[in-house]
Design a protein around this motif. Structure first.
Motif, PDB file in Angstrom:
ATOM      1  N   PRO A 191       0.838  -1.203   0.000  1.00  0.00           N
ATOM      2  CA  PRO A 191       0.000   0.000   0.000  1.00  0.00           C
ATOM      3  C   PRO A 191       0.873   1.253   0.000  1.00  0.00           C
ATOM      4  O   PRO A 191       1.821   1.356   0.772  1.00  0.00           O
ATOM      5  CB  PRO A 191      -0.805  -0.128   1.300  1.00  0.00           C
ATOM      6  CG  PRO A 191      -0.800  -1.592   1.612  1.00  0.00           C
ATOM      7  CD  PRO A 191       0.522  -2.106   1.130  1.00  0.00           C
ATOM      8  N   GLY A 192       0.545   2.164  -0.875  1.00  0.00           N
ATOM      9  CA  GLY A 192       1.298   3.410  -0.958  1.00  0.00           C
ATOM     10  C   GLY A 192       2.617   3.299  -1.693  1.00  0.00           C
ATOM     11  O   GLY A 192       3.381   4.269  -1.721  1.00  0.00           O
ATOM     12  N   GLN A 193       2.914   2.144  -2.295  1.00  0.00           N
ATOM     13  CA  GLN A 193       4.205   1.985  -2.959  1.00  0.00           C
ATOM     14  C   GLN A 193       4.305   2.886  -4.183  1.00  0.00           C
ATOM     15  O   GLN A 193       3.422   2.902  -5.042  1.00  0.00           O
ATOM     16  CB  GLN A 193       4.425   0.535  -3.380  1.00  0.00           C
ATOM     17  CG  GLN A 193       5.795   0.326  -4.024  1.00  0.00           C
ATOM     18  CD  GLN A 193       6.098  -1.132  -4.309  1.00  0.00           C
ATOM     19  OE1 GLN A 193       5.427  -2.019  -3.792  1.00  0.00           O
ATOM     20  NE2 GLN A 193       7.100  -1.360  -5.128  1.00  0.00           N
ATOM     21  N   CYS A 194       5.414   3.627  -4.263  1.00  0.00           N
ATOM     22  CA  CYS A 194       5.643   4.556  -5.370  1.00  0.00           C
ATOM     23  C   CYS A 194       6.990   4.317  -6.054  1.00  0.00           C
ATOM     24  O   CYS A 194       7.403   5.137  -6.877  1.00  0.00           O
ATOM     25  CB  CYS A 194       5.590   5.999  -4.875  1.00  0.00           C
ATOM     26  SG  CYS A 194       3.949   6.520  -4.327  1.00  0.00           S
ATOM     27  N   GLY A 195       7.679   3.239  -5.701  1.00  0.00           N
ATOM     28  CA  GLY A 195       8.977   3.016  -6.329  1.00  0.00           C
ATOM     29  C   GLY A 195       9.589   1.714  -5.894  1.00  0.00           C
ATOM     30  O   GLY A 195       9.009   0.956  -5.094  1.00  0.00           O
ATOM     31  N   PHE A 208      13.804   3.309  -9.224  1.00  0.00           N
ATOM     32  CA  PHE A 208      12.659   3.806  -9.985  1.00  0.00           C
ATOM     33  C   PHE A 208      11.651   4.364  -8.995  1.00  0.00           C
ATOM     34  O   PHE A 208      11.210   3.662  -8.086  1.00  0.00           O
ATOM     35  CB  PHE A 208      12.044   2.674 -10.809  1.00  0.00           C
ATOM     36  CG  PHE A 208      10.846   3.085 -11.624  1.00  0.00           C
ATOM     37  CD1 PHE A 208      10.831   4.280 -12.320  1.00  0.00           C
ATOM     38  CD2 PHE A 208       9.732   2.252 -11.702  1.00  0.00           C
ATOM     39  CE1 PHE A 208       9.731   4.651 -13.079  1.00  0.00           C
ATOM     40  CE2 PHE A 208       8.618   2.616 -12.458  1.00  0.00           C
ATOM     41  CZ  PHE A 208       8.625   3.815 -13.158  1.00  0.00           C
ATOM     42  N   VAL A 209      11.287   5.651  -9.150  1.00  0.00           N
ATOM     43  CA  VAL A 209      10.354   6.326  -8.252  1.00  0.00           C
ATOM     44  C   VAL A 209       9.378   7.129  -9.103  1.00  0.00           C
ATOM     45  O   VAL A 209       9.778   7.763 -10.090  1.00  0.00           O
ATOM     46  CB  VAL A 209      11.093   7.266  -7.272  1.00  0.00           C
ATOM     47  CG1 VAL A 209      10.100   8.061  -6.429  1.00  0.00           C
ATOM     48  CG2 VAL A 209      12.033   6.475  -6.375  1.00  0.00           C
ATOM     49  N   VAL A 210       8.085   7.096  -8.725  1.00  0.00           N
ATOM     50  CA  VAL A 210       7.050   7.871  -9.413  1.00  0.00           C
ATOM     51  C   VAL A 210       6.244   8.646  -8.377  1.00  0.00           C
ATOM     52  O   VAL A 210       6.370   8.401  -7.172  1.00  0.00           O
ATOM     53  CB  VAL A 210       6.137   6.947 -10.251  1.00  0.00           C
ATOM     54  CG1 VAL A 210       6.913   6.292 -11.378  1.00  0.00           C
ATOM     55  CG2 VAL A 210       5.472   5.893  -9.378  1.00  0.00           C
ATOM     56  N   PRO A 211       5.381   9.590  -8.811  1.00  0.00           N
ATOM     57  CA  PRO A 211       4.694  10.450  -7.828  1.00  0.00           C
ATOM     58  C   PRO A 211       3.592   9.769  -7.036  1.00  0.00           C
ATOM     59  O   PRO A 211       3.354  10.127  -5.886  1.00  0.00           O
ATOM     60  CB  PRO A 211       4.108  11.575  -8.701  1.00  0.00           C
ATOM     61  CG  PRO A 211       4.777  11.469 -10.019  1.00  0.00           C
ATOM     62  CD  PRO A 211       5.183  10.059 -10.185  1.00  0.00           C
ATOM     63  N   HIS A 220       4.916  -0.271 -13.308  1.00  0.00           N
ATOM     64  CA  HIS A 220       5.758  -1.353 -12.792  1.00  0.00           C
ATOM     65  C   HIS A 220       6.186  -2.337 -13.887  1.00  0.00           C
ATOM     66  O   HIS A 220       7.366  -2.705 -13.964  1.00  0.00           O
ATOM     67  CB  HIS A 220       5.015  -2.071 -11.662  1.00  0.00           C
ATOM     68  CG  HIS A 220       5.682  -3.312 -11.181  1.00  0.00           C
ATOM     69  ND1 HIS A 220       6.736  -3.293 -10.287  1.00  0.00           N
ATOM     70  CD2 HIS A 220       5.456  -4.624 -11.461  1.00  0.00           C
ATOM     71  CE1 HIS A 220       7.122  -4.537 -10.035  1.00  0.00           C
ATOM     72  NE2 HIS A 220       6.359  -5.364 -10.728  1.00  0.00           N
ATOM     73  N   PRO A 221       5.283  -2.761 -14.799  1.00  0.00           N
ATOM     74  CA  PRO A 221       5.709  -3.712 -15.839  1.00  0.00           C
ATOM     75  C   PRO A 221       6.722  -3.149 -16.822  1.00  0.00           C
ATOM     76  O   PRO A 221       7.400  -3.914 -17.507  1.00  0.00           O
ATOM     77  CB  PRO A 221       4.393  -4.062 -16.556  1.00  0.00           C
ATOM     78  CG  PRO A 221       3.303  -3.708 -15.594  1.00  0.00           C
ATOM     79  CD  PRO A 221       3.822  -2.531 -14.845  1.00  0.00           C
ATOM     80  N   ASP A 226      13.185  -1.487 -19.637  1.00  0.00           N
ATOM     81  CA  ASP A 226      14.235  -0.522 -19.343  1.00  0.00           C
ATOM     82  C   ASP A 226      15.601  -1.053 -19.773  1.00  0.00           C
ATOM     83  O   ASP A 226      15.756  -2.225 -20.114  1.00  0.00           O
ATOM     84  CB  ASP A 226      14.263  -0.202 -17.845  1.00  0.00           C
ATOM     85  CG  ASP A 226      13.216   0.825 -17.477  1.00  0.00           C
ATOM     86  OD1 ASP A 226      12.675   1.477 -18.386  1.00  0.00           O
ATOM     87  OD2 ASP A 226      12.922   0.976 -16.276  1.00  0.00           O
ATOM     88  N   LEU A 227      16.591  -0.165 -19.705  1.00  0.00           N
ATOM     89  CA  LEU A 227      17.958  -0.526 -20.049  1.00  0.00           C
ATOM     90  C   LEU A 227      18.727  -0.928 -18.794  1.00  0.00           C
ATOM     91  O   LEU A 227      18.576  -0.307 -17.743  1.00  0.00           O
ATOM     92  CB  LEU A 227      18.659   0.658 -20.721  1.00  0.00           C
ATOM     93  CG  LEU A 227      17.984   1.247 -21.954  1.00  0.00           C
ATOM     94  CD1 LEU A 227      18.785   2.446 -22.464  1.00  0.00           C
ATOM     95  CD2 LEU A 227      17.841   0.204 -23.043  1.00  0.00           C
TER      96      LEU A 227
END
Length: 400
Positions: A191-195, A208-211, A220-221, A226-227
């Motif tokens: 819950p509340g995961q952003c990265g 990796f972090v998002v707002p 997430h997928p 990504d590289l």
């Protein structure tokens, strides 16, 4: 891959530095999960950033990105991120997949090439489209891209006329890193995961972090698209299972449930401090240099380069920061760990530029002769910058 940055851009200092940066950025480290050689460390926010949201725009053809000044960046880019600034936060959209074959096994009849304008482009309204990680990679490729600033006799005509163009580097798709796709598939969301912090064989591969938590669930997928650097790919091939990070509780200090809770909370803080330290030492290491790419609606999109210290982890990456000074919040972060060869190339270019591209002065700084340093340049993939007769002379001197 080419870029149009000036040979030595002006960089800002890192916003977060030193232990505790994850907490200062408004993030909380949660217990890690492991799958074979992959360790995933969730990052959550106590309060999501509501005014900024990210979603994905999928592409189904290779792209030539026009970055200006007759310079182009050629790559296959599976998706871009679109950042929204709104009072009522946008809803994150789930991305699509690459063009697939139909029931008869027939693929698309053709795949057009599309020219896209710039790595980061403002769209209609308060929206910004940018290409994840490619923005950071462009900054690395553009490092002293113009080549020698003074026409010393050792440099080739090509080096003086075109600099390091074309410049290319190798990376691996996340889907090629063994066990990563499986780890992401079975990953349990918090819950509340952003990265997330991604470790492979206990080497920090990416952050990796998002707002917002909704953004993370949608994006997430995309980590498998990504590289990842050569070192991470090789570590994945080893398939060495990593152990769970377990810190035993001091039973002698436990008399009540409150004591047990205090001990558990202390262990969680210890693990959070550990990951804080890794990030502070590797990602935002002292000497990291930041460059603003775009500013829009009280936020700024930036990319950063490491100090290029050989023998140590070095990450490139990009950030979106909302607010200024003490009110600044890290809304977005994506990093790429350079291989040791890429670190050495960045280090050589940095030292050459610092010494005015004089081979003799740079060789003296390294404590070697000119022939040995010239051959080091050749091994790093920069042999084409030297005149052929000069390079042959250095080779003969090294043999003697």
């Amino acid at each position: 891959m080419n870029a149009d940055l000036p040979p030595d851009p002006a960089w800002d200092v890192a916003l977060w530095r030193g232990p505790g940066w994850i907490r200062e950025a408004g993030l909380v480290t949660l217990p890690a999960q492991t799958w074979n050689s992959v360790r995933l460390v969730p990052l959550a926010r106590d309060e999501p950033i509501e005014g900024l949201r990210l979603d994905r725009r999928a592409y189904d053809e290779p792209s030539i990105v026009d970055v200006g000044d007759r310079t182009h960046y050629i790559s296959y880019i599976p998706h871009a991120f679109v950042a929204h600034w709104e009072e009522d936060a946008a809803t994150a959209s789930y991305g699509t997949r690459l063009l697939a074959r139909d029931d008869k096994g027939t693929g698309p009849s053709g795949m057009p090439i599309r020219v896209r304008r710039r790595m980061a482009r403002r769209l209609a309204g308060d929206r910004l489209r940018f290409l994840p990680l490619h923005l950071a990679v462009e900054g690395y490729l553009a490092l002293h891209f113009g080549g020698p600033e003074i026409a010393w006799e050792e440099w080739s005509r090509r080096a003086l006329a075109s600099g390091l163009s074309p410049r290319e580097e190798r990376a691996y798709l996340g889907a090629s890193v063994p066990d990563l796709a499986d780890a992401l598939r079975i990953f349990e969301m918090h819950p509340g995961q952003c990265g997330v912090l991604v470790y492979v064989a206990d080497a920090l591969a990416a952050a990796f972090v998002v707002p917002h938590p909704d953004d993370y669930r949608a994006l997430h997928p995309t980590l498998v698209e990504d590289l990842f650097g050569e070192l991470i790919y090789q570590y994945g091939l080893l398939r060495l299972p990593v152990e769970d990070l377990v810190a035993p509780i001091d039973a002698s200090a436990v008399r009540t449930l409150a004591d047990l809770r205090a001990q558990a909370e202390r262990r969680m803080r210890d693990w959070a401090d550990f990951h804080d330290g890794v990030m502070a030492e590797e990602v935002f290491a002292p000497g990291s240099r930041f460059e603003d790419v775009r500013r829009i609606s009280g936020a700024r999109l930036s990319r950063f380069l490491p100090p290029f210290t050989p023998g140590r982890p070095n990450h490139i990456g990009e950030t979106i920061v909302v607010g200024e000074d003490e009110d600044a919040r890290l809304a977005y972060l994506k990093t790429f760990r350079l291989s040791e060869k890429q670190v050495r190339r960045g280090y050589l270019l940095t030292r050459l530029a610092a010494n005015g591209w004089r081979l003799a002065d740079t060789a003296a700084e390294f404590g070697v002769g000119e022939p040995a340093f010239a051959l080091r340049l050749e091994r790093a993939g920069f042999g084409h910058l030297l005149r052929q007769d000069v390079l042959d002379r250095y080779r003969a001197a090294a043999r003697r």
